[in-house]
Every structure is written in C-alpha cells, then in structure tokens.
Design an enzyme around this catalytic site. Sequence first.
Site, PDB file in Angstrom:
ATOM      1  N   PHE A  29       1.058  -1.248   0.103  1.00 46.17           N
ATOM      2  CA  PHE A  29       0.081  -0.028   0.191  1.00 46.17           C
ATOM      3  C   PHE A  29       0.873   1.455  -0.168  1.00 46.17           C
ATOM      4  O   PHE A  29       1.788   1.248   0.690  1.00 46.17           O
ATOM      5  CB  PHE A  29      -0.893  -0.011   1.380  1.00 46.17           C
ATOM      6  CG  PHE A  29      -2.098  -1.004   1.223  1.00 46.17           C
ATOM      7  CD1 PHE A  29      -3.186  -0.829   0.682  1.00 46.17           C
ATOM      8  CD2 PHE A  29      -1.770  -2.322   1.584  1.00 46.17           C
ATOM      9  CE1 PHE A  29      -4.363  -1.795   0.707  1.00 46.17           C
ATOM     10  CE2 PHE A  29      -2.728  -3.379   1.584  1.00 46.17           C
ATOM     11  CZ  PHE A  29      -4.104  -2.887   0.913  1.00 46.17           C
ATOM     12  N   CYS A  35      -6.618  15.084   0.473  1.00 50.91           N
ATOM     13  CA  CYS A  35      -8.060  14.360  -0.272  1.00 50.91           C
ATOM     14  C   CYS A  35      -8.895  15.685  -0.447  1.00 50.91           C
ATOM     15  O   CYS A  35      -8.580  16.599  -0.023  1.00 50.91           O
ATOM     16  CB  CYS A  35      -8.940  13.588   0.706  1.00 50.91           C
ATOM     17  SG  CYS A  35     -10.177  12.867  -0.116  1.00 50.91           S
ATOM     18  N   CYS A  39     -15.084  13.232   3.953  1.00 46.18           N
ATOM     19  CA  CYS A  39     -16.310  12.385   4.500  1.00 46.18           C
ATOM     20  C   CYS A  39     -16.306  12.343   6.244  1.00 46.18           C
ATOM     21  O   CYS A  39     -15.313  12.276   6.662  1.00 46.18           O
ATOM     22  CB  CYS A  39     -16.066  10.955   4.047  1.00 46.18           C
ATOM     23  SG  CYS A  39     -15.996  11.051   2.447  1.00 46.18           S
ATOM     24  N   CYS A  42     -14.479   9.167   7.846  1.00 49.42           N
ATOM     25  CA  CYS A  42     -13.112   9.181   7.187  1.00 49.42           C
ATOM     26  C   CYS A  42     -12.194   8.831   8.404  1.00 49.42           C
ATOM     27  O   CYS A  42     -12.215   9.336   9.389  1.00 49.42           O
ATOM     28  CB  CYS A  42     -12.546  10.419   6.412  1.00 49.42           C
ATOM     29  SG  CYS A  42     -10.955  10.118   5.802  1.00 49.42           S
ATOM     30  N   ASP A  43     -11.440   7.514   8.061  1.00 49.43           N
ATOM     31  CA  ASP A  43     -10.567   7.191   9.197  1.00 49.43           C
ATOM     32  C   ASP A  43      -9.034   7.376   8.632  1.00 49.43           C
ATOM     33  O   ASP A  43      -8.032   6.733   9.354  1.00 49.43           O
ATOM     34  CB  ASP A  43     -10.668   5.715   9.743  1.00 49.43           C
ATOM     35  CG  ASP A  43     -10.778   4.645   8.852  1.00 49.43           C
ATOM     36  OD1 ASP A  43     -10.446   5.191   7.587  1.00 49.43           O
ATOM     37  OD2 ASP A  43     -10.815   3.350   8.937  1.00 49.43           O
ATOM     38  N   HIS A 199      -9.265  -6.787   6.313  1.00 47.84           N
ATOM     39  CA  HIS A 199      -7.651  -6.446   7.300  1.00 47.84           C
ATOM     40  C   HIS A 199      -8.229  -6.110   8.522  1.00 47.84           C
ATOM     41  O   HIS A 199      -7.393  -6.473   9.628  1.00 47.84           O
ATOM     42  CB  HIS A 199      -7.129  -5.479   6.391  1.00 47.84           C
ATOM     43  CG  HIS A 199      -8.009  -4.289   6.277  1.00 47.84           C
ATOM     44  ND1 HIS A 199      -8.945  -4.175   5.423  1.00 47.84           N
ATOM     45  CD2 HIS A 199      -7.486  -2.896   6.633  1.00 47.84           C
ATOM     46  CE1 HIS A 199      -9.499  -3.110   5.230  1.00 47.84           C
ATOM     47  NE2 HIS A 199      -8.583  -2.392   5.935  1.00 47.84           N
TER      48      HIS A 199
HETATM   49  S1  SF4 Z   1     -13.247   8.696   2.812  1.00 46.18           S
HETATM   50 FE1  SF4 Z   1     -11.592  10.158   3.497  1.00 46.18          FE
HETATM   51  S2  SF4 Z   1      -9.925   9.815   2.146  1.00 46.18           S
HETATM   52 FE2  SF4 Z   1     -11.923   8.637   1.309  1.00 46.18          FE
HETATM   53  S3  SF4 Z   1     -12.842  10.148  -0.261  1.00 46.18           S
HETATM   54 FE3  SF4 Z   1     -13.524  10.548   2.148  1.00 46.18          FE
HETATM   55  S4  SF4 Z   1     -12.209  12.224   3.073  1.00 46.18           S
HETATM   56 FE4  SF4 Z   1     -11.310  11.344   1.081  1.00 46.18          FE
END
Ligand code: SF4
Length: 205
Positions: A29, A35, A39, A42-43, A199
């Site tokens: 990875f 980004c 969201c 988002c983690d 995972h």
């Molecule tokens: S989950 Fe996090 S990394 Fe994924 S699109 Fe949303 S803000 Fe961006």
Amino acid sequence: METEPVLRITEIFHSIQGEGFHAGTPAIFIRGTGCNLACDFCDTDFSPREKLSPEAIAERIAGYPCRFVVLTGGEPTIQPAFKALVEILHARGYYVTMETNGGSEDTFGVDWVTVSPKLSQKGKWVLKRAQELKLIYESQDLAFYEDSSFEHYFLQPKEIRTAAWGKGERDRESTRAEWDKTVRAVMANPKWKLSIQLHKELGLR
Ligand code: SF4
C-alpha cells in the site's frame, strides 16, 4: 532546470488487500497524503510524513516479496506525480491498482481502478467506467450508481465509531447493524456483492 516530481506520502506498508474484488491478496500500500473531500466517517491519517520521488518509492518497496501495489489515500489522483511512479512500477513488473473517489477521469494508466464515490461529492463523481465500483452503503439510491459501466459492484458496510471523523473505538453494536443492513441490500440487489474490511477483522493495517 527541471525538478524531479515529488509525492506527499503518509505511509507505505505491506499487508493484505482487505476489500472488494482483490480481498485476500497480499499487497503493498502506498498512501498519498490529502483528499479533495471530507467524509464524516473518514479514518484516514492525512499527516504528510514524507516527501519522496517516484524513484525513491520504487526503491523503498523493492524488498517486499510482492508485485501487487495499491495506490490509495486520501485521494491519489490529486497528485499527478503518481503517473511517474506508475510508469516506473510497470517497467519493474508490478501490477498497479488504484483506489479513488472518482473525482477525476485520469487514473495514470494503472491496471485496475476501484472507484468509491462518496455522498459528500454531490455530483462531482465523473469516473463511471472502470473495473470496480465500491460503495460505502448509506442507503443510497443504488439505481443512480448502476447508471455506469463497471465489471464489479460492491457494497461495503459503514464502520461506526464512538467519536466523529473516524475517531474512537469501533461501536460494535452499531457497526453490526450496518453489516446487517448492507447484507439485506445486497440480497435485494444481486448486481451488488458484499465487501467487508477483512484486514480490520484480522487486526491488520
Ligand atoms: S473517506 Fe476520507 S480519504 Fe476517502 S474520499 Fe472521504 S475524506 Fe477522502
């Protein structure tokens, strides 16, 4: 004088791809920093820990017994220097995949694209043709997402945590309810398959 492209990288590690079509596949990875979305679930760690050239990244991963790479983020398409990395990795025989929110049609020539459009994109989802569509299930109108051309469609349960913005521990009861909701959605809409975060269940990165 031409300067060498540099990538902002949060982490590079060897693990198992836990999600979607390639679940169970050993993978390297490469997590780019940053980004274009925000969201609430988002983690992802967005700390830019390193600035590395594509060549330096290729050297870094050369020792892993693995030729399967996942470019992820954040959102990898916001860093055009990933294109140079993809060219180097292809020249060295790697199979390169990308996880993107689909806000850009340019995926830098990778071999496999997994698109995960987010509710917060509000119409800014433009990449509607690729190998895999993977939705975090939030009771969206699936018909909207089926107006697209992917080889595989996956629904993945939302993980609920005890604090906002992906912080805190997993709220087991609420997450279990999300799993059940997603299973029901898949059973009612057989175009879609279930993806779980293998995972995480295995306690891996
Ligand atoms: S989950 Fe996090 S990394 Fe994924 S699109 Fe949303 S803000 Fe961006």
